[in-house]
Design an enzyme around this catalytic site. Structure first.
Site, PDB file in Angstrom:
ATOM      1  CB  CYS A  73      33.220 -13.470 -24.720  1.00 24.71           C
ATOM      2  SG  CYS A  73      32.247 -12.298 -25.588  1.00 24.71           S
ATOM      3  CG  HIS A 116      29.278 -10.593 -27.414  1.00 26.20           C
ATOM      4  ND1 HIS A 116      28.876 -11.742 -26.688  1.00 26.20           N
ATOM      5  CD2 HIS A 116      28.085  -9.779 -27.094  1.00 26.20           C
ATOM      6  CE1 HIS A 116      27.639 -11.617 -26.117  1.00 26.20           C
ATOM      7  NE2 HIS A 116      27.164 -10.487 -26.223  1.00 26.20           N
ATOM      8  CG  HIS A 169      25.998 -19.462 -30.711  1.00 24.68           C
ATOM      9  ND1 HIS A 169      25.033 -18.437 -30.235  1.00 24.68           N
ATOM     10  CD2 HIS A 169      25.093 -20.720 -30.051  1.00 24.68           C
ATOM     11  CE1 HIS A 169      24.000 -18.868 -29.419  1.00 24.68           C
ATOM     12  NE2 HIS A 169      23.955 -19.979 -29.637  1.00 24.68           N
TER      13      HIS A 169
END
Lengths: 348, 348
Positions: A73, A116, A169
């Site tokens: 983050c 997130h 990610h």
């Protein structure tokens, strides 16, 4: 797209990719970070003739941290993450706990978004296009490093696949050798060229899938998505640009522009089949690119291989004796049935 | 050892292996069983040059049944399992939901004991010796079948590895082709023979492990157990008979007699490290044997490869992008450290 390269407190590279050309990325990493001693070692297995990365420092790596300690983050007052900026579009940095390090390659983390709770499938087409730009740029940069033989961009998604960070990610591994799977493809490619008086195996495989049609999932103007004839996983989709290119760098503008549309739709179909309520669909998405320095790299076909480890909603496909012991996959879902299911859940 | 061959209600073979020579196995399978239509199909992947078994009938297979419906327990009044007898020592039968069937091979289930709550590690040496006899006999029998190229005896253990039946059992796959992993070993063997003027790679690997010593786990008079130099899994142990033989049939009496001792001790050390309280240590144990009909089968070295998917107690090793996408293993535990740990927990 604007690219800004900077360094983290322990010297690792951090690269921002911004959609706005006027983005300013001057936040400084103020954490008291020591460089992690990265003792990764590549060992050769003489019987299997493959290489294993022994990376003992990784046992101490971050493991399912609570959301408010997420290292991916953006940083905020009192909470310093791996990304010093207060917000970002796409950020890439050298992994603090790399599987490959030093002469043994390099590992990077690609943060797809600062949100997130998002996922790749939840990105807009513009956001996905920026990730594609980042993958392409990283491939170009890492290919220049002296010891790098192959650049591998991929995403592992879902706790069931061992992902320890929930933030959306992916990763990039720059290997110091050509991987066994790519070697197999190169060998098949050479054998087919020899046997057919010069034909390209990738071209023939894609043309045959197109002609057969039963396993096609999605047809774009510039991309084709299909479940391969001999799929190893129950739900496995391969995405090929219609014009063969060896790597991301060689993709033309038309293919680059259409890619987000095609890929996001395939990912969303996965989520429609397997649900997103209890847990997100676990999957692995793997970009196959030509190795950096092999002779016949122009014959290789860039493509993306995507598969989930789910067999059906709630049931996982495990790699057990046959797969792990003998490298023989058992697939309980006929590829034609998987493709049909993936067509049924198309967006309106 | 007494062997009794019979058939189940749907025609599948069932073979009892008894330690007592006077065992009578005349119980009849009275279930109204239809033969399962087994539509397994072997497909060749042209790019990877490997074979995938597509076995669609398996989606309906028995999935974590309650203990009182276990199909591997002996039958009793009102509860008919796959084994009609009221008790047994070791029983082997054709899998009702085979991954390989017809011309595509054969799959068998090996019940190690009638005790539902036992495990291989909990067997006595005599019981383990009887399982070794069963593996050996099945290898002999299945090698005779016309389409069979390779016989693979293995055990998958633990729900985390996808095992759907808790009863202690293993499996045997008789493949209609030489598996990719064995092909790799045969290729390495030939290359080494060529490069060294005739030396055997297996002999050299075992001799080097013995000479180095750091990865030795257990030394018997007739067996050697070590963590290989380039172990792919955090806790991986290979067991080789000191006298090289191509398959189980060729093992001499001394090696056969000592095997249970060595193997049971290694399995018990796994349990000591990873605990058995919450969940049994998940592992895969895989017998590597020479294929049935290859030219240089005498050069192959029978051995057992055992590994757990645990990294540490409570943490699993997953096959993610690098392993699944590129066939490159990342191992977080140095083989020397794993071997040391496995020596520390030796029985008194």
């Amino acid at each position: 797209m604007k690219k800004t390269t900077t360094r983290l407190a322990d010297g690792r590279e951090l690269i921002y990719y911004d959609s706005r050309d006027d983005a300013v990325r001057d936040a400084v990493d103020r954490r008291p970070l020591d460089r992690v001693a990265t003792a990764s070692e590549i060992r050769h297995d003489r019987l299997l003739d493959d290489s294993v990365a022994i990376a003992s420092h990784r046992q101490g790596r971050t493991y399912h941290p609570p959301a408010d300690e997420c290292p991916l983050c953006p940083s905020r007052e009192g909470r310093h993450s791996e990304i010093p900026a207060a917000d970002y579009d796409v950020a890439v940095f050298e992994n603090r706990f790399p599987s490959l390090a030093g002469d043994g390659g390099r590992c990077e983390v690609v943060c797809f978004t600062s949100d997130h709770d998002a996922s790749f499938a939840a990105l807009t087409e513009d956001q996905a296009a920026l990730v594609l730009d980042a993958w392409t740029d990283r491939t170009a940069e890492l290919s220049q490093l002296p010891g790098v033989a192959q650049v591998f961009c991929f995403e592992n998604r879902g706790a069931e696949i061992g992902v320890t960070l929930g933030h959306p990610h992916g990763q990039i591994y720059a290997y110091p050798f050509v991987t066994p799977r790519t070697e197999r493809m190169l060998r098949s490619l050479a054998a087919h060229r020899e046997a057919t008086g010069g034909r390209n195996l990738f071209d023939d495989v894609v043309a045959d899938e197109q002609a057969d049609g039963r396993r096609i999932v999605l047809e774009g103007e510039h991309w084709l998505a299909f479940v391969p004839y001999a799929a190893h996983w129950p739900y496995e989709v391969h995405l090929y640009p219609r014009r063969r290119v060896p790597d991301l760098l060689a993709l033309d503008d038309d293919a680059r522009t259409e890619f987000p549309q095609i890929y996001l739709e395939v990912l969303r179909r996965f989520d429609r089949i397997f649900g997103t309520c209890e847990a997100p669909t676990p999957y692995i998405a793997a970009w196959h690119q030509a190795p950096v320095r092999v002779a016949d790299r122009e014959d290789f076909a860039l493509h993306l291989e995507l598969f989930t480890i789910r067999r059906t909603s709630g049931k996982l496909k495990f790699l057990a004796g046959s797969e792990s012991g003998m490298n023989v996959f058992i697939n309980d879902v006929p590829p034609e049935a998987a493709a049909e299911r993936l067509r049924e859940v198309a967006s309106e």
